[in-house]
Scaffold this motif. Structure first.
Motif, short mmCIF file in Angstrom:
data_model
loop_
_atom_site.label_atom_id
_atom_site.label_comp_id
_atom_site.label_asym_id
_atom_site.label_seq_id
_atom_site.Cartn_x
_atom_site.Cartn_y
_atom_site.Cartn_z
N ALA A 1 46.36 37.97 48.34
CA ALA A 1 45.41 36.87 48.24
C ALA A 1 45.43 36.01 49.49
N LEU A 2 44.25 35.71 50.01
CA LEU A 2 44.00 34.89 51.18
C LEU A 2 44.06 35.67 52.48
N TYR A 3 44.83 36.78 52.53
CA TYR A 3 45.05 37.50 53.78
C TYR A 3 44.18 38.74 53.92
N THR A 4 44.22 39.65 52.96
CA THR A 4 43.44 40.88 53.06
C THR A 4 43.31 41.55 51.70
N THR A 5 42.16 42.16 51.48
CA THR A 5 41.94 42.96 50.27
C THR A 5 41.01 44.12 50.59
N GLU B 1 32.32 57.26 52.44
CA GLU B 1 30.87 57.42 52.48
C GLU B 1 30.14 56.09 52.25
N LYS B 2 30.76 55.22 51.43
CA LYS B 2 30.13 53.94 51.10
C LYS B 2 31.17 52.83 51.14
N ILE B 3 30.80 51.72 51.74
CA ILE B 3 31.60 50.50 51.67
C ILE B 3 30.82 49.50 50.82
N ILE B 4 31.47 49.02 49.78
CA ILE B 4 30.81 48.11 48.83
C ILE B 4 31.51 46.76 48.91
N LEU B 5 30.82 45.73 49.38
CA LEU B 5 31.42 44.42 49.56
C LEU B 5 31.11 43.52 48.36
N THR B 6 32.13 42.78 47.91
CA THR B 6 31.96 41.90 46.76
C THR B 6 31.43 40.52 47.15
N HIS B 7 31.87 40.03 48.32
CA HIS B 7 31.42 38.73 48.81
C HIS B 7 31.83 38.60 50.26
N SER B 8 31.54 37.44 50.87
CA SER B 8 31.63 37.34 52.33
C SER B 8 32.89 36.69 52.85
N HIS B 9 33.87 36.41 52.02
CA HIS B 9 35.07 35.74 52.53
C HIS B 9 35.83 36.65 53.49
N VAL B 10 36.44 36.03 54.49
CA VAL B 10 37.00 36.76 55.63
C VAL B 10 38.03 37.80 55.21
N ASP B 11 38.85 37.48 54.22
CA ASP B 11 39.90 38.43 53.82
C ASP B 11 39.35 39.68 53.15
N HIS B 12 38.03 39.70 52.91
CA HIS B 12 37.39 40.87 52.29
C HIS B 12 36.47 41.63 53.24
N ILE B 13 36.19 41.06 54.42
CA ILE B 13 35.26 41.73 55.33
C ILE B 13 35.79 41.89 56.76
N ALA B 14 36.93 41.27 57.08
CA ALA B 14 37.40 41.24 58.47
C ALA B 14 37.64 42.63 59.06
N ARG C 1 43.19 51.58 31.37
CA ARG C 1 44.15 51.30 32.43
C ARG C 1 43.74 50.03 33.15
N VAL C 2 44.74 49.25 33.57
CA VAL C 2 44.48 48.01 34.29
C VAL C 2 45.26 48.03 35.60
N ILE C 3 44.58 47.72 36.70
CA ILE C 3 45.23 47.52 37.99
C ILE C 3 44.96 46.08 38.40
N ILE C 4 46.03 45.30 38.48
CA ILE C 4 45.92 43.88 38.82
C ILE C 4 46.12 43.73 40.32
N TYR C 5 45.18 43.05 40.98
CA TYR C 5 45.27 42.89 42.42
C TYR C 5 44.90 41.48 42.82
N HIS C 6 44.93 41.21 44.14
CA HIS C 6 44.67 39.88 44.68
C HIS C 6 45.64 38.85 44.10
N VAL C 7 46.91 39.20 44.12
CA VAL C 7 47.96 38.33 43.62
C VAL C 7 48.49 37.47 44.76
N SER C 8 48.72 36.20 44.49
CA SER C 8 49.29 35.31 45.50
C SER C 8 50.73 35.73 45.82
#
Length: 275
Positions: free
Chosen positions: A9-13, A42-55, A234-241
């Protein structure tokens, strides 16, 4: 390998889903970690524009252009319509890579759009709640399938064969299976988007509700409630601080005890997750 995930979280996802050659989000360091696997995207799917998700987008575009790999495949990049930050970033990437040696396609999408995949699969976006003024999407990978109609499901295999071969009865119905749901950065997504899905990838930035100063990310208590309602396989939990690094193991044990019939995984903020 099905998933390769890096999320702090905050750095990269970023989330690489190999079966459909999709990269969800493109945080910093993704091209360095994936190496030549980026040619398989083949495809990059972006969720939103925050830097840690698009850098990491610039690195992917540049590396695919210059490293040793197959440049015959087109790269498609999808993102929520009206995201000015993403539009500006893509213009910058285009300006810095004027001599591209492969085809790249930037596509803004709305909630009414679908993204076709191979065979009978497709991606459907849904709206999420993250930060005011920022359009953010979650996504489902859906698949058209057939199954026995409800009135035939208790029959023996021999009886089913007789109905199909000898009596020529139509005993199948079409339905849409939810293969994967991914939240992106968000408060808990509406349960209907995760209902009975094969894999729920959901953010959980805050294990402790008291640590959340602004309500724009999911807490563990909220995620537990969503899991209880939606019953994913199944659950995969991500973007943890990273403040919870020492609690990853105990939290996973807690969740396994509370949801014994659901496979629970937590992406450690300091490690690349593979499954």
């Amino acid at each position: 390998m099905e998933f390769l995930i890096r999320s702090k979280a905050l750095y990269t996802t970023w989330v690489f889903y190999k079966p459909d050659r999709i990269l969800f989000d493109a945080g910093e360091g993704v091209s360095a970690e994936l190496g030549n696997k980026i040619y398989g995207i083949e495809k990059i799917i972006l969720t939103h524009s925050h830097v840690d998700h698009i850098a990491g987008l610039w690195g992917i575009v540049n590396t695919r252009n210059n490293a040793m790999g197959n440049r015959n495949k087109k790269l498609e990049i999808y993102y929520p319509q009206g995201s000015e930050n993403i539009n500006e970033y893509l213009k910058f990437i285009g300006k810095m890579n004027k001599r591209l040696r492969y085809e790249i396609d930037f596509r803004e999408i709305t909630l009414s759009d679908t993204i076709p995949l191979n065979n009978k699969r497709f991606i459907k976006p849904f709206k999420t709640r993250h930060t005011p003024g920022e359009t953010s999407f979650g996504y489902q990978i859906l698949e058209q399938r057939k199954r026995l109609k409800e009135e035939y499901r208790e029959l023996k295999e021999s009886e089913i064969k007789d109905l199909i071969i000898n009596k020529k009865e139509d005993i199948l119905e079409n339905y849409t299976a939810n293969i994967l749901t991914i939240s992106g950065d968000s408060l808990p997504i509406p349960p209907n988007f995760a209902k009975d899905c094969g894999t729920l990838l959901h953010e959980c930035t805050f294990f402790d509700e008291k640590d959340r100063k602004i309500r724009n990310h999911t807490s563990l208590a909220e995620l537990k409630n969503l899991i209880n309602i939606s019953k994913p396989k199944r659950v995969i939990i991500y973007h943890v601080s990273s403040r919870y690094n020492s609690k990853i193991k105990s939290t996973k044990e807690e969740l396994n005890e509370e949801f014994p019939d659901i496979q629970i995984n937590i992406v450690h903020p300091e490690k690349v997750f593979k499954i």
